[in-house]
Every structure is written in C-alpha cells, then in structure tokens.
Scaffold this active site. Structure first.
Site, PDB file in Angstrom:
ATOM      1  N   LYS A  11      46.669  26.302   7.524  1.00  0.00           N
ATOM      2  CA  LYS A  11      46.063  27.496   6.912  1.00  0.00           C
ATOM      3  C   LYS A  11      46.739  27.992   5.653  1.00  0.00           C
ATOM      4  CE  LYS A  11      44.216  28.581  11.135  1.00  0.00           C
ATOM      5  NZ  LYS A  11      44.947  27.356  11.500  1.00  0.00           N
TER       6      LYS A  11
ATOM      7  N   LYS B   4      60.292  37.024 -29.819  1.00  0.00           N
ATOM      8  CA  LYS B   4      59.558  36.082 -28.979  1.00  0.00           C
ATOM      9  C   LYS B   4      58.185  36.586 -28.524  1.00  0.00           C
ATOM     10  CE  LYS B   4      60.770  32.661 -27.484  1.00  0.00           C
ATOM     11  NZ  LYS B   4      61.695  32.336 -26.391  1.00  0.00           N
TER      12      LYS B   4
ATOM     13  N   GLU C  89      52.135  28.712 -19.135  1.00  0.00           N
ATOM     14  CA  GLU C  89      53.235  28.022 -18.450  1.00  0.00           C
ATOM     15  C   GLU C  89      53.056  28.080 -16.944  1.00  0.00           C
ATOM     16  OE1 GLU C  89      57.254  28.647 -20.736  1.00  0.00           O
ATOM     17  OE2 GLU C  89      55.924  30.320 -21.128  1.00  0.00           O
TER      18      GLU C  89
ATOM     19  N   ASN D 124      40.219  26.051  19.882  1.00  0.00           N
ATOM     20  CA  ASN D 124      40.260  24.791  19.125  1.00  0.00           C
ATOM     21  C   ASN D 124      38.978  24.533  18.337  1.00  0.00           C
ATOM     22  OD1 ASN D 124      42.639  24.665  20.474  1.00  0.00           O
ATOM     23  ND2 ASN D 124      42.168  22.847  21.697  1.00  0.00           N
TER      24      ASN D 124
ATOM     25  N   TYR E 173      43.633  18.191  19.622  1.00  0.00           N
ATOM     26  CA  TYR E 173      44.269  19.365  19.037  1.00  0.00           C
ATOM     27  C   TYR E 173      45.754  19.411  19.375  1.00  0.00           C
ATOM     28  CZ  TYR E 173      45.646  24.038  17.727  1.00  0.00           C
ATOM     29  OH  TYR E 173      46.316  25.091  17.143  1.00  0.00           O
TER      30      TYR E 173
ATOM     31  N   ASN F 235      55.848  34.776 -25.732  1.00  0.00           N
ATOM     32  CA  ASN F 235      55.857  33.595 -24.864  1.00  0.00           C
ATOM     33  C   ASN F 235      54.510  33.351 -24.185  1.00  0.00           C
ATOM     34  OD1 ASN F 235      58.583  33.169 -25.459  1.00  0.00           O
ATOM     35  ND2 ASN F 235      59.232  34.518 -23.794  1.00  0.00           N
TER      36      ASN F 235
ATOM     37  N   HIS G 296      50.898   9.072 -27.162  1.00  0.00           N
ATOM     38  CA  HIS G 296      52.364   9.109 -27.059  1.00  0.00           C
ATOM     39  C   HIS G 296      52.923  10.354 -27.754  1.00  0.00           C
ATOM     40  CE1 HIS G 296      52.036   4.808 -25.950  1.00  0.00           C
ATOM     41  NE2 HIS G 296      51.086   4.827 -26.882  1.00  0.00           N
TER      42      HIS G 296
ATOM     43  N   GLN H 113      47.983  24.314  13.144  1.00  0.00           N
ATOM     44  CA  GLN H 113      48.016  25.687  12.638  1.00  0.00           C
ATOM     45  C   GLN H 113      48.641  25.727  11.234  1.00  0.00           C
ATOM     46  OE1 GLN H 113      48.738  28.999  15.399  1.00  0.00           O
ATOM     47  NE2 GLN H 113      50.635  29.356  14.277  1.00  0.00           N
TER      48      GLN H 113
ATOM     49  N   SER I 276      50.181  33.389  14.197  1.00  0.00           N
ATOM     50  CA  SER I 276      49.587  33.019  12.911  1.00  0.00           C
ATOM     51  C   SER I 276      48.778  34.181  12.334  1.00  0.00           C
ATOM     52  CB  SER I 276      48.676  31.797  13.082  1.00  0.00           C
ATOM     53  OG  SER I 276      47.686  32.062  14.063  1.00  0.00           O
TER      54      SER I 276
ATOM     55  N   SER J 219      60.291  38.610 -24.611  1.00  0.00           N
ATOM     56  CA  SER J 219      61.596  38.263 -24.071  1.00  0.00           C
ATOM     57  C   SER J 219      62.415  39.538 -23.916  1.00  0.00           C
ATOM     58  CB  SER J 219      62.296  37.296 -25.026  1.00  0.00           C
ATOM     59  OG  SER J 219      63.693  37.372 -24.857  1.00  0.00           O
TER      60      SER J 219
HETATM   61  N1  ARG Z   1      45.976  29.699  15.694  1.00  0.00           N
HETATM   62  C1  ARG Z   1      45.602  28.436  16.192  1.00  0.00           C
HETATM   63  C2  ARG Z   1      45.477  27.426  15.075  1.00  0.00           C
HETATM   64  O1  ARG Z   1      45.317  27.819  13.987  1.00  0.00           O
HETATM   65  C3  ARG Z   1      44.287  28.533  16.906  1.00  0.00           C
HETATM   66  C4  ARG Z   1      44.061  27.457  17.920  1.00  0.00           C
HETATM   67  C5  ARG Z   1      45.058  27.579  19.008  1.00  0.00           C
HETATM   68  N2  ARG Z   1      44.722  26.796  20.154  1.00  0.00           N
HETATM   69  C6  ARG Z   1      45.549  26.660  21.144  1.00  0.00           C
HETATM   70  N3  ARG Z   1      45.130  26.005  22.154  1.00  0.00           N
HETATM   71  N4  ARG Z   1      46.770  27.101  21.112  1.00  0.00           N
HETATM   72  O2  ARG Z   1      45.564  26.238  15.259  1.00  0.00           O
END
Ligand code: ARG
Length: 458
Positions: A325, A283, A290, A110, A317, A285, A156, A322, A23, A277
């Site tokens: 995010k 044009k 939009e 966690n 957890y 725009n 309307h 994950q 991640s 355009s």
């Molecule tokens: N990158 C993980 C998340 O966003 C962090 C927590 C991971 N914890 C684990 N026990 N694998 O959730």
C-alpha cells in the site's frame, strides 16, 4: 472493544504487535472505496437471500452515516482495530448491534483489500491520465509557437545537429503519450472484481459476483479465488507505469535545469517557480525541476520494493502483501505532483530564441557539408574524413565554419561549388532533414497537425 478474532486467543495482544501489524495509519486512504465496496456487498448479500430487506437497509443507512463522517473528517480510526476494513466494520457493529455483525458474511479481508485497491487504482489512474493529457496539451501548444525556433540538438551532451524547438517538444509529447498507454494497461489489469473469492477458496454462499461487479463498475470478474487474493501484479503495473513516466519527467527536468543555467541560457524560469539560496543572494534555483528529477528515484524504489516483497511468496495471501500500500499511494501522489509541477514550469518558462539560434550554427553544420560531397558522388566515409580535416583546421585556427570562403573549401575538394556556402545555415540544415519524423519545417508541421488532432486541440 475486543478484536473480531479474539475468540481463539487466550492472551492480550502485545503492544508491539499492535503497532507493528497495524495498517490503518496508511490504509485509511482506502476508506471511501471500502464504503463503496461494503454497499455493493450488502446488496449482493440481500440478493443472495443472506440478509433480509430490513437488515440490508439498516446496514446501508449505517454505512451512509459513516461515509458522511469520513467526508467531514470526523470518523475516528483506531490502531488497535488494525486496518481500515476492521475499523469501519467495528464501528458499524458498535452502532447497529447484531446486524452490523452480518456485514462480513461471505467475505474475507483478503478479497476485501484487493477490491478496495482495484477500485482506488481505477479512480486514481483516471485522474493521472487527465494530468498527463493536460501536460501533453501544454507541450503541443508550446510546440505550435516554436516552429521557427532553431537550437542545437545534443548527443553525448555535445552539440550535434540543428533542430527546431517544436521537434524537441513533440519528442517529449510522444513519450508522454506512451505513458498513457501504460496507465491504460494498468487500469485494465485493475479492472477485475476480486470480491466473492473469500479468504482463498471461494465462498459457500450463493453470491452473484457478476451483479457485484456491475454495482462496482468492474468489467470483469476474477476467475480464480487463489489468484484473486494472492496476486498484486495489478499494483506492480501501476508502479511500473509511474516509474516510466517519472523517468521521462526526470529527463525533461534535467534538460530544463541545464538550459536555465547561465552557461546555456536557453530558457528563463519564472521567479514564482524557483527558490533562493539562504547564503548566496544572487541565486535563483530550479528546485521544482530538481525535485521532479529526483522523484524518479523513489518511483523506481516503490516498484522494486513491491517486486522484492512478492518474490518467493507462497500461494496465496500472506501478510507481506500489506506492504503493497505505501508504495502504491506514494507513487500515485508523487506522479500527480510531478505532472502538475512540470506543467506549471512549461507554461511559465520563457524560451530565449536568440540564445538558442546563436548556439545552433557552427560545427553542427559539418554533417551537412559532408553530405554535400556525397551528393556530388564522393563515398560517405571519404567525405566524413575530408570534412573532419576541415573541422580540425578551423579548430586549430580558432575560426568558425561560417567564415570559410569558397577558395578555402575548394583547397580541400574540387567538388565544392558556390552553393556549398549556402549550406552553412541552421534553418536550411533542418529543412533538409525531411524524412518522415525528421525536423524539416514541413515535416514538423505535419506532425503538429497529428498531435493537435490526437489531443483534441483545434
Ligand atoms: N491489512 C491487510 C492487508 O492489507 C488486510 C488483509 C488482512 N488479512 C488477514 N487475513 N490478516 O493485507
């Protein structure tokens, strides 16, 4: 460098697994908050007697150096270290040796990831509230200059009744004020310390969690370690607040897109905020508007993506979490951009009051004519039908209500007198709507004062 958890494993991780589970490519955005958290954690460990003064100092120094490298974009993140937390920790171990390995005492990723996110959300929501306030101020200032601009309101998308432009602008200001309460609500939910919850059960070191909360500026401490690590409702609240605000921006954008068309011609957008355009030379725009209109879709998508991820997740957890995010970062970025874009548009656009005024009379005054008869004692339903037949006749003959003579009116009802003709003015029509919250000049001026006071405009 090996994985922190390699002790239990006999095989090297598959490359696919590294790529799929990492991640860090997106959660590196949390790095500044991860540093802040690490600093508070070190201080808490010191206070708990888990770290010596020398160890704590060495860790704090190491964190300081990494923080500087992050600021200058010199810190190198590595995918094989999975996430932002392990990247920073591994680098600390790399530089400090054994003492670096003490940082993660009495902590799990966690509770760490939740703490980072909550800190991030608090900072970002404060910034979004500023942008929201800027936008409302622009609306109020524009409203102040629009007291005597009359235009038709639409229901309307058909012309309904004349209103004052100030009334329209303050309507959106009310909606954006509601958005602030949703942002503040999300902020309050995020404002709770998760650290000290460990992986799920709490930790077996004497951490003073209230001290950590104070260091990090949290006003509350999560009261249940399972809830603290399993729950992402505080992210949902942010996504919801952004989705509603994005919906408001989308509606305003739609009005302005329509209004800038040749057919309406109510506003002129500045060249610098429009695009051309590639094929049609004539044009201009309204692409910014939009896109603001379109972005509401992804804000809803982000909300529903996390909603769906959370559904049916077992306590506590799970790695599914994950997935919170990217929607979170995206919604925050998107709403900030949209707020900024809308502010530029409102500051730059020209209101074509002649076009608005010209569109505001005519049949939009028929309710006023019906109400005239009601004031003379006719039941509203009869008045409605009678004025309906006047409308039908005018439409048939291709004539406008302003062209009606007193004799013609009296041929429909003896109740019409000289003063009925004076009704047929959009200004007068607005001024009769003088209930609390109506569009009458006196009323909107009162509301303008309220808005100025609330926004701190003198
Ligand atoms: N990158 C993980 C998340 O966003 C962090 C927590 C991971 N914890 C684990 N026990 N694998 O959730």
């Amino acid at each position: 460098m090996g994985k922190p958890w390699s002790g239990r494993f006999k095989e090297k991780t598959e490359e696919f697994v590294e790529r799929f589970t990492q991640s860090v490519s997106f959660d590196k955005e949390l790095a500044p908050w991860d540093i802040r958290q690490n600093v508070a954690h070190v201080k808490t460990l010191l206070r708990a007697g888990v770290l010596s003064k020398e160890e704590a100092d060495s860790l704090l120094k190491g964190l300081k150096v990494i923080e500087e490298e992050l600021l200058e974009d010199r810190f190198e993140f590595r995918k094989e270290l999975e996430d932002v937390h392990m990247n920073i920790e591994a680098e600390l171990i790399n530089r400090l040796g054994d003492v670096g390995g003490k940082l993660h005492t009495a902590r799990s990723r966690n509770d760490q990831v939740v703490t980072d996110e909550r800190l991030y959300i608090k900072d970002k929501l404060s910034a979004s509230c500023e942008l929201l306030r800027d936008l409302r101020r622009v609306l109020v200032k524009l409203a102040e200059r629009s007291v005597d601009i009359i235009l038709p309101s639409y229901t309307h998308l058909q012309r309904a009744q004349p209103i004052r432009m100030i009334h329209y602008l303050l309507a959106y200001r009310e909606m954006f004020l509601g958005d602030e309460t949703r942002f503040i609500n999300a902020y309050r939910h995020a404002d709770c310390l998760a650290l000290g919850s460990g992986a799920v059960a709490g930790v077996d070191f004497p951490l003073d969690r209230f001290y950590t909360a104070e260091l990090l500026g949290f006003s509350r401490v999560c009261r249940n370690s399972m809830q603290a690590t399993a729950d992402r409702d505080y992210v949902l609240d942010v996504l919801y607040a952004c989705a509603v605000c994005g919906m408001h921006l989308s509606r305003l954008a739609e009005d302005l897109i329509l209004w800038s068309s040749e057919e309406f011609g109510f506003v002129d957008l500045p060249d610098r905020l429009c695009t051309g355009s590639s094929i049609m030379p004539q044009k201009k725009n309204p692409d910014v508007l939009e896109l603001i209109r379109g972005k509401a879709g992804r804000l809803y998508g982000n909300l529903f993506s996390l909603f769906t991820t959370l559904k049916g997740l077992p306590m506590a957890y799970n790695r599914d979490l994950q997935e919170d995010k990217e929607p979170l970062f995206d919604s925050i970025r998107t709403i900030c951009d949209c707020l900024e874009g809308m502010k530029l548009i409102l500051e730059g656009m020209k209101i074509r009051m002649d076009r608005m005024r010209n569109a505001s009379g005519g049949f939009t005054l028929m309710t006023d004519l019906a109400n005239y008869l009601v004031h003379k004692g006719l039941p509203f339903r009869q008045a409605h039908r009678l004025v309906g037949s006047i409308t039908s006749l005018l439409l048939e003959k291709g004539r406008k209500p302003e062209e009606l003579t007193l004799e013609e009116l009296r041929s429909f009802s003896e109740l019409f007198d000289e003063d009925a003709l004076a009704l047929l003015s959009p200004e007068a029509s607005t001024n009769r709507k003088n209930t609390y919250g109506g569009t009458a000049r006196d009323e909107v001026l009162k509301m303008l004062e309220v808005a100025k006071r609330e926004e701190g405009i003198s």
